[in-house]
Design an enzyme around this catalytic site. Sequence first.
Site, PDB file in Angstrom:
ATOM      1  N   HIS A   1       0.815  -1.214   0.000  1.00 20.15           N
ATOM      2  CA  HIS A   1       0.000   0.000   0.000  1.00 20.15           C
ATOM      3  C   HIS A   1       0.849   1.266   0.000  1.00 20.15           C
ATOM      4  O   HIS A   1       0.358   2.348  -0.315  1.00 20.15           O
ATOM      5  CB  HIS A   1      -1.018  -0.009   1.154  1.00 20.15           C
ATOM      6  CG  HIS A   1      -0.488   0.350   2.504  1.00 20.15           C
ATOM      7  ND1 HIS A   1      -0.163  -0.591   3.465  1.00 20.15           N
ATOM      8  CD2 HIS A   1      -0.253   1.549   3.083  1.00 20.15           C
ATOM      9  CE1 HIS A   1       0.234   0.020   4.568  1.00 20.15           C
ATOM     10  NE2 HIS A   1       0.194   1.320   4.362  1.00 20.15           N
TER      11      HIS A   1
ATOM     12  N   ASP B   1      -0.072  -7.526   1.544  1.00 20.18           N
ATOM     13  CA  ASP B   1       0.418  -6.141   1.624  1.00 20.18           C
ATOM     14  C   ASP B   1       1.942  -6.145   1.746  1.00 20.18           C
ATOM     15  O   ASP B   1       2.498  -5.893   2.826  1.00 20.18           O
ATOM     16  CB  ASP B   1      -0.238  -5.444   2.813  1.00 20.18           C
ATOM     17  CG  ASP B   1      -0.003  -3.948   2.827  1.00 20.18           C
ATOM     18  OD1 ASP B   1       0.529  -3.410   1.827  1.00 20.18           O
ATOM     19  OD2 ASP B   1      -0.348  -3.302   3.838  1.00 20.18           O
TER      20      ASP B   1
ATOM     21  N   GLY C   1       2.429   6.662   8.603  1.00 21.30           N
ATOM     22  CA  GLY C   1       3.810   7.037   8.316  1.00 21.30           C
ATOM     23  C   GLY C   1       4.794   5.943   8.685  1.00 21.30           C
ATOM     24  O   GLY C   1       5.924   5.926   8.205  1.00 21.30           O
TER      25      GLY C   1
ATOM     26  N   SER D   1       3.986   2.860   7.996  1.00 20.05           N
ATOM     27  CA  SER D   1       3.644   1.832   7.021  1.00 20.05           C
ATOM     28  C   SER D   1       4.873   1.212   6.369  1.00 20.05           C
ATOM     29  O   SER D   1       5.783   1.924   5.944  1.00 20.05           O
ATOM     30  CB  SER D   1       2.764   2.429   5.924  1.00 20.05           C
ATOM     31  OG  SER D   1       1.493   2.749   6.402  1.00 20.05           O
ATOM     32  N   GLY D   2       4.875  -0.119   6.255  1.00 20.33           N
ATOM     33  CA  GLY D   2       5.969  -0.809   5.583  1.00 20.33           C
ATOM     34  C   GLY D   2       7.193  -1.022   6.437  1.00 20.33           C
ATOM     35  O   GLY D   2       8.109  -1.752   6.053  1.00 20.33           O
TER      36      GLY D   2
END
Length: 273
Positions: free
Chosen positions: A82, A127, A221, A223-224
Site C-alpha cells: 500500500h 500487503d 507514516g 507503514s511498511g
Amino acid sequence: MKFLVVFALFLATACASPALVQRQRFMPVLADTAEGRITNGQAASVGQFPYQVGLSLKLSALSSAWCGGSLIGTNWVLTAAHCTDGVQSVTVYLGATVRTSAELQYTVSSSNIIIHSGWNSNTLKNDISLIKIPSVSYTTRVQAVKLPSISSSYSTYVGETAIASGWGKISDSATSVTNQLQYADVPIVANSVCVKTYGSSSVPSTVICISTTGGISTCNGDSGGPLVLKSTGVQIGLTSYGASAGCAKGYPAVFTRVTSYLDWISTNTGISY
C-alpha cells in the site's frame, strides 16, 4: 485519488468504530517539532536500527507521501504494497536517524518496484512489496536485517516481544510524521485477538498481530516499516493496518507476516536463509 479517499475515510471514522484501516503512507510530509514517538515509544539512537529505511514516495508532480521499510540485502528494500501502489518514484533513505539526514540516498523509478501480484487494496491482503536499489556497502549505520529461515515458516511468535520502528505519527492528533526515528517494544499476540476487533475475513494466517496496551503502537507514516524479534533481531513483520478509531486507542495492530512470503522474496531477490 484512491489514497485521498481512503485517508478521508480514516478521518471520518476516527471517532466511530475500531474498523480496520491500513496504516497510511503519510501526506503531507512535513517537519514535526513536537516531543514524542511511535505512539508512546522511545527515540532511537544513531545506528541502533541500521536496517531501518525511510521512503519518500512521489505520487504526482504536486504530492508525496512517507513510509518506512527495511534493508534486506545490498540491493533490496522490503516494504508494504500500500506504500508503493501507484507511485511514480521513491527516494530511499538509508542510515538515517533524523528522517532525511541519511548516510545514503537513492531515487528510483516505479520500474524498480515489485508489488505482490496478490495485493488487494480493498481487503489489504498480501500487503508486501520490494524496491530494488543500487548496490550498497554496509557500514555501522547501514546493515541488512536478517529474515526468518525457511524452517521458521510455521512459527507463530505468540508471547514473544518484538520491536517496531519508524518515523510515523507520534500521536493520533499529530499533523505530520516525526523527524526523529522512534521505536517501541510490543508483545505479539494470537491472530484470534485481532479477529475479535477486525473479523476473521480481515485476519488471514498471512498477518501477525501485536497488542497495543498503553497506546504503544505503530501509526500513519510507519507503514511498511519493520517488526523485528527483540531476542534475535530477525524481521518477522512489516506494518500494514490498524484500527480506524486511532493508533493509540488500544486496539491491536496488524503486520504482514514475513514467514508467509519467504518463497516470494527469494524468487524475486535470491535472498533466503
